[in-house]
Design an enzyme around this catalytic site. Structure first.
Site, PDB file in Angstrom:
ATOM      1  CE1 TYR A  20     -15.394   6.931   0.407  1.00 24.11           C
ATOM      2  CE2 TYR A  20     -13.357   7.156   1.623  1.00 24.11           C
ATOM      3  CZ  TYR A  20     -14.723   7.046   1.604  1.00 24.11           C
ATOM      4  OH  TYR A  20     -15.427   7.057   2.783  1.00 24.11           O
ATOM      5  N   PRO A  39     -13.975  20.792  11.401  1.00 26.76           N
ATOM      6  CG  PRO A  39     -11.983  21.913  11.897  1.00 26.76           C
ATOM      7  CD  PRO A  39     -13.460  21.914  12.184  1.00 26.76           C
ATOM      8  N   GLY A  97     -15.372  19.863   5.903  1.00 24.51           N
ATOM      9  CA  GLY A  97     -15.293  19.522   4.491  1.00 24.51           C
ATOM     10  C   GLY A  97     -14.193  20.157   3.683  1.00 24.51           C
ATOM     11  CB  CYS A 111      -7.009 -13.094  -0.959  1.00 26.76           C
ATOM     12  SG  CYS A 111      -5.564 -14.050  -0.486  1.00 26.76           S
ATOM     13  CD  GLU A 112     -11.503  -9.051  -1.694  1.00 26.29           C
ATOM     14  OE1 GLU A 112     -11.870  -8.778  -2.857  1.00 26.29           O
ATOM     15  OE2 GLU A 112     -12.193  -9.688  -0.886  1.00 26.29           O
TER      16      GLU A 112
END
Length: 423
Positions: free
Chosen positions: A320, A278, A241, A346-347
């Protein structure tokens, strides 16, 4: 630190110009630096060696599952943290010894448990009581004993993005720390189970040490209680993390040295073997995504830089709202201009940056999306029937394609028509 930089106005990966790789394999492509992977592993392990801690580093394979990446770390002595049978098979094939593999994840099936036991892995990180009973049954039927640590949910806010937070009571991960003593007592009574440790992981991309400290203090006290209850707790898995710098203007995350010193201070007195998992820290800044500009489009209110990479290649900005630094492969003295960097999918969400100041680029120019070595290629898809892009590994002055570009025949050939349509 990474090994991507400019020489005479041109971006290199170690000793190889990115333009040379682009000419050979086409764009877009992922590029990883061996020197960066090796350096990050060395810096992290040396930080714990300075503190005199017994460390087993298990690379979190989910961050980047390419065999060459795993193999580069395995050659340095790394273990692996896996969350599926597929990742376990990848780690073994890449040269990670089974006795250095920890199996995490909330939904291990009986088949996956059996394969892991047959392989001789180091430890299961158990995340629920139903999983514990399933593992007990599988191990007993095989005449084996599964070494386990319970993943404890300490109900600590990691103060990171909600979608990558794992240590709060509302998250699906781990068992509540307030019930841990009862659950350990239950495990001690079950056949095929050997309690060896405790596991905690509170989230990803943490940029402060305080959430770690709070969680580790909580589990340190719990270990002392469990030992008083008669359990032999010799391993402490602290998860992963620790964050990396994505935006060069942000403060630097804690260094491995500072992190290791905090671990020593908080849990060093327990005498446990420390397991660290990690992922992003090792591979994130060791990779970039190289793309080519297709068009520059002047919109009504903004300028669009349309590139040949898309959200299916790197989904983090769409999923995110993640920041990735975007730089031209050829340096220029021209003043940056705000523009939206977008892909062909196409977004509307197929956007890498909005109103980002970038030096003027034209059709055919190359750019690099930095810090893309973690959760990049491994999370890619073929949405819009777009081909999976190649991955390249650089070593000094050489490069090798470690996953070739998919062909349309390979992609479309995955589909099979039923009998009534085959005619």
């Amino acid at each position: 630190m990474d090994h991507f930089g400019y020489r005479n106005g041109e971006m290199y990966a170690e000793e190889v110009p990115l333009r040379e790789i682009a000419d050979a394999v086409g764009t877009p492509f992922y590029c990883y630096s061996s020197a960066t992977l090796e350096r990050h592993y060395q810096v992290f392990t040396e930080a714990f060696a300075k503190q005199g801690l017994d460390l087993l580093l298990c690379y979190a394979v989910k961050a980047n599952t390419n065999q060459a990446v795993i193999g580069t770390l395995a050659a340095r002595g790394s273990g692996a943290d896996v969350v599926s049978e597929g990742e376990l098979r990848r780690a073994l094939k890449a040269g990670v010894p089974a006795e250095k593999i920890v199996y995490s994840g909330v939904a291990k099936t009986a088949r996956e448990m059996a394969f892991a036991l047959e392989s001789g892995i180091y430890q299961f990180n158990v995340e629920s009581v139903p999983e514990l009973h399933q593992l007990s049954q599988v191990a007993s039927e095989m005449g084996q004993e599964a070494a386990i640590a319970f993943r404890i949910n300490p109900d600590v806010d990691a103060k990171t993005h909600a979608k990558i937070s794992t240590g709060k009571s509302e998250n699906k991960f781990g068992v509540p720390w307030v019930h841990a003593r009862d659950i350990y007592a239950e495990a001690a009574r079950l056949p095929g189970i050997r309690v060896v440790g405790l596991d905690v992981h509170i989230g990803s991309q943490l940029t402060q040490l305080e959430p770690f400290r709070e969680a580790f203090e909580r589990v340190a006290g719990l270990i002392e209680q469990l030992r008083a209850d008669g359990h032999e707790i010799s391993r402490l898995d602290l998860g992963g993390g620790l964050g990396i710098p994505y935006d060069p203007t942000d403060p630097e995350p804690p260094s491995p040295d500072a992190y290791a010193a905090m671990v020593k201070e908080v849990v060093g007195h327990l005498g446990c073997r420390i397991i660290i998992e990690p992922g992003r820290l090792l591979v994130g800044n060791a990779g970039i995504l190289v793309s080519r500009v297709i068009y520059v489009k002047e919109g009504e209110e903004r300028k669009f830089l349309i590139i040949d990479a898309a959200m299916n290649d790197l989904v983090r900005p769409s999923m995110y709202d993640a920041y990735h630094e975007i730089v031209p492969v050829l340096e220029t003295d021209e003043m940056p201009e705000p523009c939206d960097v977008v892909g062909p999918v196409c977004e509307t969400g197929d956007t890498f940056a909005r109103a980002r100041p970038i030096p003027p680029l034209g059709s055919g120019d190359l750019l690099a999306i930095r810090s893309a070595g973690a959760y990049g290629a491994v999370m890619s898809s073929t949405y819009n029937t777009r081909l999976l892009v190649p991955e390249v590994l650089v070593k000094d002055g050489k490069f090798a394609v470690i996953r070739p570009r998919q062909s349309y025949e390979q992609l479309i050939g995955l589909d099979q028509l039923p009998d009534w349509l085959a005619q």
